[in-house]
Design a protein around this motif. Sequence first.
Motif, PDB file in Angstrom:
ATOM      1  N   PHE A 127       0.826  -1.205   0.000  1.00 25.89           N
ATOM      2  CA  PHE A 127       0.000   0.000   0.000  1.00 25.89           C
ATOM      3  C   PHE A 127       0.863   1.260   0.000  1.00 25.89           C
ATOM      4  O   PHE A 127       0.479   2.285  -0.580  1.00 25.89           O
ATOM      5  N   GLY A 128       2.019   1.187   0.646  1.00 25.18           N
ATOM      6  CA  GLY A 128       2.928   2.327   0.636  1.00 25.18           C
ATOM      7  C   GLY A 128       3.434   2.632  -0.760  1.00 25.18           C
ATOM      8  O   GLY A 128       3.568   3.797  -1.145  1.00 25.18           O
ATOM      9  N   ASN A 129       3.693   1.587  -1.536  1.00 23.40           N
ATOM     10  CA  ASN A 129       4.157   1.792  -2.906  1.00 23.40           C
ATOM     11  C   ASN A 129       3.055   2.396  -3.772  1.00 23.40           C
ATOM     12  O   ASN A 129       3.310   3.272  -4.612  1.00 23.40           O
ATOM     13  N   LEU A 130       1.811   1.955  -3.563  1.00 22.14           N
ATOM     14  CA  LEU A 130       0.697   2.546  -4.298  1.00 22.14           C
ATOM     15  C   LEU A 130       0.522   4.021  -3.940  1.00 22.14           C
ATOM     16  O   LEU A 130       0.257   4.854  -4.813  1.00 22.14           O
ATOM     17  N   SER A 131       0.688   4.342  -2.666  1.00 18.04           N
ATOM     18  CA  SER A 131       0.545   5.744  -2.251  1.00 18.04           C
ATOM     19  C   SER A 131       1.684   6.600  -2.792  1.00 18.04           C
ATOM     20  O   SER A 131       1.505   7.805  -3.023  1.00 18.04           O
ATOM     21  N   ASP A 132       2.847   5.980  -3.004  1.00 20.41           N
ATOM     22  CA  ASP A 132       3.975   6.725  -3.574  1.00 20.41           C
ATOM     23  C   ASP A 132       3.654   7.219  -4.987  1.00 20.41           C
ATOM     24  O   ASP A 132       4.154   8.269  -5.411  1.00 20.41           O
ATOM     25  N   VAL A 133       2.853   6.468  -5.714  1.00 19.26           N
ATOM     26  CA  VAL A 133       2.487   6.894  -7.074  1.00 19.26           C
ATOM     27  C   VAL A 133       1.694   8.196  -7.017  1.00 19.26           C
ATOM     28  O   VAL A 133       1.943   9.124  -7.807  1.00 19.26           O
ATOM     29  N   TRP A 134       0.750   8.300  -6.078  1.00 18.07           N
ATOM     30  CA  TRP A 134      -0.029   9.533  -5.930  1.00 18.07           C
ATOM     31  C   TRP A 134       0.849  10.657  -5.381  1.00 18.07           C
ATOM     32  O   TRP A 134       0.697  11.823  -5.762  1.00 18.07           O
ATOM     33  N   PHE A 147      11.243  19.209  -7.376  1.00 17.06           N
ATOM     34  CA  PHE A 147      11.953  18.358  -8.322  1.00 17.06           C
ATOM     35  C   PHE A 147      12.712  17.226  -7.629  1.00 17.06           C
ATOM     36  O   PHE A 147      12.709  16.094  -8.111  1.00 17.06           O
ATOM     37  N   LYS A 148      13.358  17.511  -6.507  1.00 13.11           N
ATOM     38  CA  LYS A 148      14.076  16.444  -5.802  1.00 13.11           C
ATOM     39  C   LYS A 148      13.104  15.394  -5.276  1.00 13.11           C
ATOM     40  O   LYS A 148      13.346  14.187  -5.407  1.00 13.11           O
ATOM     41  N   ALA A 149      12.017  15.877  -4.660  1.00 16.27           N
ATOM     42  CA  ALA A 149      11.013  14.949  -4.133  1.00 16.27           C
ATOM     43  C   ALA A 149      10.401  14.121  -5.259  1.00 16.27           C
ATOM     44  O   ALA A 149      10.160  12.912  -5.108  1.00 16.27           O
ATOM     45  N   THR A 150      10.164  14.764  -6.406  1.00 15.14           N
ATOM     46  CA  THR A 150       9.600  14.039  -7.552  1.00 15.14           C
ATOM     47  C   THR A 150      10.568  12.978  -8.041  1.00 15.14           C
ATOM     48  O   THR A 150      10.174  11.828  -8.316  1.00 15.14           O
ATOM     49  N   GLY A 151      11.845  13.328  -8.133  1.00 15.00           N
ATOM     50  CA  GLY A 151      12.847  12.363  -8.590  1.00 15.00           C
ATOM     51  C   GLY A 151      13.007  11.197  -7.636  1.00 15.00           C
ATOM     52  O   GLY A 151      13.062  10.034  -8.061  1.00 15.00           O
ATOM     53  N   ASP A 152      13.078  11.510  -6.337  1.00 15.59           N
ATOM     54  CA  ASP A 152      13.211  10.442  -5.341  1.00 15.59           C
ATOM     55  C   ASP A 152      12.005   9.508  -5.373  1.00 15.59           C
ATOM     56  O   ASP A 152      12.146   8.282  -5.288  1.00 15.59           O
ATOM     57  N   THR A 153      10.815  10.097  -5.488  1.00 14.81           N
ATOM     58  CA  THR A 153       9.599   9.287  -5.463  1.00 14.81           C
ATOM     59  C   THR A 153       9.488   8.421  -6.710  1.00 14.81           C
ATOM     60  O   THR A 153       9.073   7.254  -6.634  1.00 14.81           O
ATOM     61  N   GLY A 157       9.844   3.008  -9.069  1.00 18.12           N
ATOM     62  CA  GLY A 157      10.483   2.119 -10.041  1.00 18.12           C
ATOM     63  C   GLY A 157      11.184   0.942  -9.379  1.00 18.12           C
ATOM     64  O   GLY A 157      11.019  -0.220  -9.785  1.00 18.12           O
ATOM     65  N   ILE A 158      11.955   1.233  -8.329  1.00 18.17           N
ATOM     66  CA  ILE A 158      12.711   0.172  -7.650  1.00 18.17           C
ATOM     67  C   ILE A 158      11.768  -0.815  -6.971  1.00 18.17           C
ATOM     68  O   ILE A 158      11.888  -2.040  -7.141  1.00 18.17           O
ATOM     69  N   ASN A 159      10.829  -0.295  -6.194  1.00 18.23           N
ATOM     70  CA  ASN A 159       9.963  -1.188  -5.418  1.00 18.23           C
ATOM     71  C   ASN A 159       8.978  -1.961  -6.293  1.00 18.23           C
ATOM     72  O   ASN A 159       8.597  -3.081  -5.958  1.00 18.23           O
ATOM     73  N   THR A 160       8.573  -1.379  -7.412  1.00 18.93           N
ATOM     74  CA  THR A 160       7.636  -2.069  -8.285  1.00 18.93           C
ATOM     75  C   THR A 160       8.316  -3.196  -9.047  1.00 18.93           C
ATOM     76  O   THR A 160       7.787  -4.320  -9.123  1.00 18.93           O
ATOM     77  N   VAL A 174      11.721  -4.324  -8.690  1.00 19.07           N
ATOM     78  CA  VAL A 174      12.691  -5.141  -7.956  1.00 19.07           C
ATOM     79  C   VAL A 174      12.068  -5.691  -6.676  1.00 19.07           C
ATOM     80  O   VAL A 174      12.433  -6.781  -6.226  1.00 19.07           O
ATOM     81  N   GLY A 175      11.124  -4.948  -6.131  1.00 20.10           N
ATOM     82  CA  GLY A 175      10.515  -5.338  -4.865  1.00 20.10           C
ATOM     83  C   GLY A 175       9.219  -6.105  -5.021  1.00 20.10           C
ATOM     84  O   GLY A 175       8.358  -6.044  -4.135  1.00 20.10           O
ATOM     85  N   PHE A 176       9.083  -6.812  -6.156  1.00 18.94           N
ATOM     86  CA  PHE A 176       7.917  -7.678  -6.380  1.00 18.94           C
ATOM     87  C   PHE A 176       6.599  -6.908  -6.235  1.00 18.94           C
ATOM     88  O   PHE A 176       5.718  -7.285  -5.454  1.00 18.94           O
ATOM     89  N   GLY A 177       6.467  -5.826  -6.995  1.00 19.85           N
ATOM     90  CA  GLY A 177       5.237  -5.054  -6.991  1.00 19.85           C
ATOM     91  C   GLY A 177       5.037  -4.206  -5.753  1.00 19.85           C
ATOM     92  O   GLY A 177       3.937  -3.714  -5.523  1.00 19.85           O
ATOM     93  N   GLY A 178       6.103  -4.021  -4.974  1.00 18.03           N
ATOM     94  CA  GLY A 178       6.009  -3.196  -3.777  1.00 18.03           C
ATOM     95  C   GLY A 178       5.925  -3.978  -2.489  1.00 18.03           C
ATOM     96  O   GLY A 178       5.877  -3.384  -1.404  1.00 18.03           O
ATOM     97  N   LEU A 179       5.916  -5.311  -2.562  1.00 20.09           N
ATOM     98  CA  LEU A 179       5.866  -6.115  -1.344  1.00 20.09           C
ATOM     99  C   LEU A 179       7.132  -5.951  -0.510  1.00 20.09           C
ATOM    100  O   LEU A 179       7.103  -6.088   0.726  1.00 20.09           O
ATOM    101  N   LEU A 180       8.236  -5.653  -1.179  1.00 19.04           N
ATOM    102  CA  LEU A 180       9.499  -5.375  -0.497  1.00 19.04           C
ATOM    103  C   LEU A 180       9.851  -3.902  -0.702  1.00 19.04           C
ATOM    104  O   LEU A 180       9.727  -3.378  -1.808  1.00 19.04           O
TER     105      LEU A 180
END
Length: 264
Positions: free
Chosen positions: A89-96, A107-113, A118-121, A123-129
């Motif tokens: 759910f945290g990964n889904l909220s990161d998209v918003w 810009f920094k916050a946008t880049g980090d987010t 990208g990483i969690n989706t 590499v982290g199995f859809g955000g589970l990790l």
Amino acid sequence: MKLSDAMGPTSKLKQYWRWLGICTVIALLQACATAVPVAASDPRDPFENMNRKVTGFNDVVDAAVLKPVAQTYAQIVPGFVRTGVRNFFGNLSDVWSLANNAAQLKFKATGDTALRVGINTFVGFGGLLDIASDLGVERHRSDFGLTLGHWGVQTGPYIVLPLLGPSTVRDAVALTIDRQGDLSRQSASSLKRDTALALKLVDTRESLLKILDALKEASLDPYTFTRDAYLQKRRNDQFDGNPPMQGSYDDPDEAQDGSPLPAK
């Protein structure tokens, strides 16, 4: 066959939410009818009397339903599963948050987010990790209320929403847009949407079990503590943790009208 047996799970969930909504409206109407007007102790909270009534209603619902369900969830669901649910759910909220950070030209916050998503989706199995946090990529939570504030919309009075808790007039209005941006509610299946909402609610309440219990034990007035903490956090979020000085709530050496107090 009984009618209740013939109803599918989606119909039962809809019926549950419908009755919960009716009970909420009845309780609020009763609270407003029995409320005795009193002077607000804080100018940011002109509706304090009504807010305390709604807080009382929320506490009753929490004690009767939300807290017991969250405690049961914590007892029967393994910790690593709960962590995976929270990460998802945290990964889904990161998209918003990504969309709102971009709308605020951060810009920094946008880049980090964007990097986090990208990483969690992928590499982290859809955000589970939450691989991004392990790599030190900072999370920048944001929502449409903060976007409105960035472009000059004032917060308005503090209000407490039924079941949802602390808010402001601006944040309450923004909830409609935030709901549309919540990816967990974008499924075409109403059953999946309702299930995701219920799981998210239970997971959020479970994460607050110790915090809320400690708050109620340590605070002489949990209502004012919660109000002040919420408003301070929203202000910190608005200014990325570095809010400007603003009147007597930020500077004890200033009077209520913002002028310096006389030297002692």
